[in-house]
Design an enzyme around this catalytic site. Sequence first.
Site, PDB file in Angstrom:
ATOM      1  N   ASP A 104       0.832  -1.203   0.000  1.00 32.22           N
ATOM      2  CA  ASP A 104       0.000   0.000   0.000  1.00 32.22           C
ATOM      3  C   ASP A 104       0.871   1.260   0.000  1.00 32.22           C
ATOM      4  O   ASP A 104       2.057   1.202   0.370  1.00 32.22           O
ATOM      5  CB  ASP A 104      -0.880   0.044   1.259  1.00 32.22           C
ATOM      6  CG  ASP A 104      -1.882  -1.106   1.295  1.00 32.22           C
ATOM      7  OD1 ASP A 104      -2.208  -1.638   0.224  1.00 32.22           O
ATOM      8  OD2 ASP A 104      -2.313  -1.453   2.408  1.00 32.22           O
TER       9      ASP A 104
HETATM   10  N1  URA Z   1      -1.259  -6.014   3.760  1.00 32.15           N
HETATM   11  C1  URA Z   1      -1.753  -4.759   3.831  1.00 32.15           C
HETATM   12  O1  URA Z   1      -2.782  -4.528   4.431  1.00 32.15           O
HETATM   13  N2  URA Z   1      -1.066  -3.791   3.187  1.00 32.15           N
HETATM   14  C2  URA Z   1       0.093  -3.999   2.550  1.00 32.15           C
HETATM   15  O2  URA Z   1       0.672  -3.060   2.012  1.00 32.15           O
HETATM   16  C3  URA Z   1       0.609  -5.304   2.502  1.00 32.15           C
HETATM   17  C4  URA Z   1      -0.091  -6.300   3.126  1.00 32.15           C
END
Ligand code: URA
Length: 241
Positions: A104
Site C-alpha cells: 500500500d
Molecule cells: N497487507 C496490507 O494490508 N497492506 C500492505 O501493504 C501489505 C499487506
Amino acid sequence: MRLDRFLANAGLGTRTEVKAMIRKGQVKLDGEVCREPQTRLDEKQRSAVSLNDIPVRLKSRIHIMLHKPTSVITAMDDPRQPTIAELIPDRYQAARLFPVGRLDLDTTGLLLLTNDGTLGHRLTSPRWQVGKTYRITFAGPPFMSADIEHFQKGIRLADGTICRPAELEIQGENQVLLTIHEGKFHQVKRMILATGREVKTLHRQSIGPLVLDHQLPPGACRELTAGEADQLYDWVRLDRP
Ligand code: URA
C-alpha cells in the site's frame, strides 16, 4: 541498441560511467577497440562486445530489491502519483521489470521487482505458500498468547473471508511480526482490524528466504546477489535461468 546502453543494461555502470570506459578504450567490438559510445549494435554484434577483454553478456533475468518508502505507489506507471519506477535506475528501463505483489501507499519495506514472470507468479500464488513477514505497530490492546492460536487457526475478516493460517510473534505492547502466506487486498490491515485493533505502521521485512537489506535506506534499491536469487528460485522449485 547503442553500445553505451547495451553496457549499462548489462549492469556494468551508469550511462555516464560506461561512456567513460568506452572513451578510455576498455571496450572492444569484434576484438577491435571501439571508442564511440553511440555505435549501434545489431543482434549479432551483441555477443562480440568485451570489457577489459572479458565478454559482456546481457543478463536475461534481473531481480531488484527495493526498500519502498511511503508516498509512492506500487506501479510502474501512473498519470497522477509518484511510482516505484522513479526509484529504479534508468539502466534497468529496458528490462521490463514488474513488482512481485504490491504494498500500500503507506506501507514500507521489501518490494521485489523481477522480469521473470514464472518466478513472480510462484512467489505470489497461495499455492506456493511463500511467507511474507510484516512488522506491525498498532493501536489497541496488546496481543496475548491466545491470539497466536487465533491467527494460526485462520482469522475471519469482516466480510466473512477466512484467512489461511498465519504466524503471529508478539514483540512488544504495540508491535508484532506477522507472517502470511497469501496476498488478499489490504490483508494485514484487515486481519488486524478483525481483532479489534488498527494498524499504525506496516513494514515488510521478508519474502520467503529474502530479507530486506538493512543497509538499504528507504527509496534505495540494489540487484539481488547470486546467492539471494538462487535461494528464491530454490524456494519455489524453479531452476534459475
Ligand atoms: N497487507 C496490507 O494490508 N497492506 C500492505 O501493504 C501489505 C499487506
